[in-house]
Design a protein around this motif. Sequence first.
Motif, mmCIF file in Angstrom:
data_model
loop_
_atom_site.group_PDB
_atom_site.id
_atom_site.type_symbol
_atom_site.label_atom_id
_atom_site.label_comp_id
_atom_site.label_asym_id
_atom_site.label_seq_id
_atom_site.Cartn_x
_atom_site.Cartn_y
_atom_site.Cartn_z
ATOM 1 N N SER A 53 62.059 28.257 132.351
ATOM 2 C CA SER A 53 62.358 28.219 131.179
ATOM 3 C C SER A 53 61.651 28.338 129.800
ATOM 4 N N MET A 54 60.772 29.181 130.200
ATOM 5 C CA MET A 54 59.961 29.609 129.674
ATOM 6 C C MET A 54 60.361 31.138 128.549
ATOM 7 N N ILE A 55 60.031 31.145 127.717
ATOM 8 C CA ILE A 55 59.968 32.212 126.622
ATOM 9 C C ILE A 55 59.490 33.348 126.599
ATOM 10 N N VAL A 56 58.909 34.538 126.549
ATOM 11 C CA VAL A 56 57.670 35.116 127.191
ATOM 12 C C VAL A 56 58.326 36.399 126.192
ATOM 13 N N MET A 57 56.501 36.413 125.616
ATOM 14 C CA MET A 57 56.779 37.553 124.486
ATOM 15 C C MET A 57 56.132 39.060 125.240
ATOM 16 N N LEU A 58 57.271 40.481 125.459
ATOM 17 C CA LEU A 58 56.465 40.999 125.412
ATOM 18 C C LEU A 58 55.805 42.486 124.741
ATOM 19 N N ARG A 59 54.561 42.395 124.298
ATOM 20 C CA ARG A 59 54.306 43.077 123.453
ATOM 21 C C ARG A 59 53.241 44.927 123.358
ATOM 22 N N GLY A 60 54.540 45.714 123.177
ATOM 23 C CA GLY A 60 54.138 46.906 123.833
ATOM 24 C C GLY A 60 55.247 47.644 122.848
ATOM 25 N N LYS A 61 54.352 48.827 123.546
ATOM 26 C CA LYS A 61 55.662 50.535 123.362
ATOM 27 C C LYS A 61 56.326 50.645 124.747
ATOM 28 N N ASN A 62 57.397 51.529 125.130
ATOM 29 C CA ASN A 62 58.055 52.176 126.618
ATOM 30 C C ASN A 62 56.763 51.937 127.151
ATOM 31 N N PRO A 82 60.767 40.880 124.083
ATOM 32 C CA PRO A 82 60.198 42.260 122.982
ATOM 33 C C PRO A 82 59.754 42.748 121.487
ATOM 34 N N LEU A 83 58.597 42.645 121.435
ATOM 35 C CA LEU A 83 58.292 43.116 120.416
ATOM 36 C C LEU A 83 57.359 44.116 119.742
ATOM 37 N N ASN A 84 57.853 44.535 118.810
ATOM 38 C CA ASN A 84 57.219 45.539 118.403
ATOM 39 C C ASN A 84 55.577 45.659 117.836
ATOM 40 N N PRO A 85 55.057 46.435 119.070
ATOM 41 C CA PRO A 85 53.386 46.366 118.363
ATOM 42 C C PRO A 85 53.113 46.374 117.542
ATOM 43 N N GLN A 86 53.719 46.826 116.165
ATOM 44 C CA GLN A 86 53.419 47.289 114.989
ATOM 45 C C GLN A 86 53.766 46.565 113.919
ATOM 46 N N LEU A 87 54.129 45.378 114.650
ATOM 47 C CA LEU A 87 53.916 44.114 113.253
ATOM 48 C C LEU A 87 53.612 44.403 112.945
ATOM 49 N N PRO A 88 52.832 43.362 112.005
ATOM 50 C CA PRO A 88 51.383 43.560 111.459
ATOM 51 C C PRO A 88 51.333 41.492 112.185
ATOM 52 N N ASP A 106 50.676 41.255 126.473
ATOM 53 C CA ASP A 106 50.560 42.456 125.711
ATOM 54 C C ASP A 106 50.053 43.431 126.767
ATOM 55 N N PHE A 107 50.837 44.939 126.037
ATOM 56 C CA PHE A 107 51.112 46.138 126.844
ATOM 57 C C PHE A 107 49.609 46.631 126.186
ATOM 58 N N THR A 108 49.621 46.559 124.406
ATOM 59 C CA THR A 108 48.754 47.564 124.125
ATOM 60 C C THR A 108 47.465 47.682 123.938
ATOM 61 N N GLU A 109 46.520 48.599 123.721
ATOM 62 C CA GLU A 109 44.831 48.552 123.346
ATOM 63 C C GLU A 109 43.923 47.683 123.343
ATOM 64 N N GLN A 110 45.061 46.953 121.876
ATOM 65 C CA GLN A 110 43.845 45.869 121.148
ATOM 66 C C GLN A 110 45.101 45.159 121.281
ATOM 67 N N PRO A 111 45.194 44.319 122.702
ATOM 68 C CA PRO A 111 45.605 43.036 122.328
ATOM 69 C C PRO A 111 45.706 41.599 120.791
ATOM 70 N N LEU A 112 47.070 41.122 121.167
ATOM 71 C CA LEU A 112 46.793 40.178 120.364
ATOM 72 C C LEU A 112 46.107 38.869 120.698
#
Length: 474
Positions: A53-62, A82-88, A106-112
């Motif tokens: 029942s959950m929604i999981v956001m995947l933030r990052g590039k391929n 899936p979420l564009n990591p460039q969104l402010p 968060d798959f980025t080097e600067q996680p939110l």
Amino acid sequence: MIFNQWPWIYWAEKSPADIALITVHRQYSWRQLVAKINCVADNLHRQLLAPESMIVMLRGKNSFSMLLCQLALLQLGARILPLNPQLPESTVVELITGLSIDYMIDFTEQPLFLPKVKLLDYRAVIAKSVNLQHGVTGPLPFMPSLPATLILTSGSTGMAKAVVHNITAHLNSAKGVLSLLPFEREDCWLLSLPLFHVSGQGIVWRWLYRGARLAIKATISLPHALQQCSHASLVPTQLWRLLKIKEVEQKFSLQNVLLGGAMIPLELVTTAKQHGIRCWLGYGMTETASTVCAKQADSTLGVGLPLIGKSLRLVNNEIHIQADSLALGYWWQGKILPLALVNGWFASRDKGAFSGGEWRILGRLDNQFFSGGEGIQPEDIESILNSHPDIKQSFVIPIADKEFGHRPVAVIESDNQQLVTSLSQWLNHRLAAFQRPIAYYLLPSMLIDNAGIKLSRRNIKQWLLQHHNDNQVD
């Protein structure tokens, strides 16, 4: 192909030793890939509360990690965004409030770090070398009609909408494309478009539908990433650049390119053909899980005919679509708001026509603006601009004007830096006076490089407004 279980598990049972996925460093068979997915699913299941029942956001590039998490979460019954990591960050905060997001990876080097959204840890388990054939928890029964993915629209006319698709829609989209475009089990499609875009998801589901090979090589340049790949989805600019690289010209494994995002110049198609590359183009929307019409690129301006399971019609010059890949609706505040269908038809907001035995897309109705009482469709002007031999693509943007309401301004992509000074004269006898742009700008490379499948008119307009005002062109 009709699946009665998760497609990746189906192929692992049917062809366990066949190559499924290629990264920069190694290859994975279907058996090895499923082992990885099961291991990730076990790890995520321990962190999730009632994943179905959950929604999981995947933030990052391929990345390989992001794809593994997507497939693992789906077989746990979670819905993924899936979420564009460039969104402010401000935009992301607004999105999670409206979309009721529970978790994020968060798959980025600067996680939110976002309020009320729990971060999931994936790194340790993906790094492990696993031999696990069946997860401890095991996948949920395959129920392809349930909501599975949330894909954001471009948001060109406001806040992006989260379009909800089930797996049936994604597989039906893949079936339609592959009924026309050849893609066999031994072929390999490069994941060249982002997973947060419907066209990137389209690549994944074609791979899963066919049981072919997928390449994920986001960390290296496109020419090197295309080694071993027979298929790719590119925008025209990417293909132009590729064809100009001498060392790549010597040897191409690339055989088929699905182009999108802009007008396809005949010169590009012809040059690609000389290198043994067939170019295809299509038309589709986020709401239709990608492509609904397609054809092999030629000298005509159409997008071909509807694919299997899809139909088009015109209502007051607007294209309406029926498709077996239509979305369930839009996700908002924990609920699915159904698409506004009229007897099963979806109003696309695209202006179109049927001409020469195929469908033509004439522009977005949302893009139309008025100048001195005259209606202007930007795509009409862009079509003329794009016929110039030195222009790769163009965008006509309305700029506010006290006297006329709005006036058109053109932004062009060209290697000819001086072209903006001579275009006005070239257009004089090709456009009506009210259609002629009052200023011309070269498209900045930063917008091209960050575009993905297509350039955002909203981003171009934001850049143009600042640049245009700074130059005080009236």
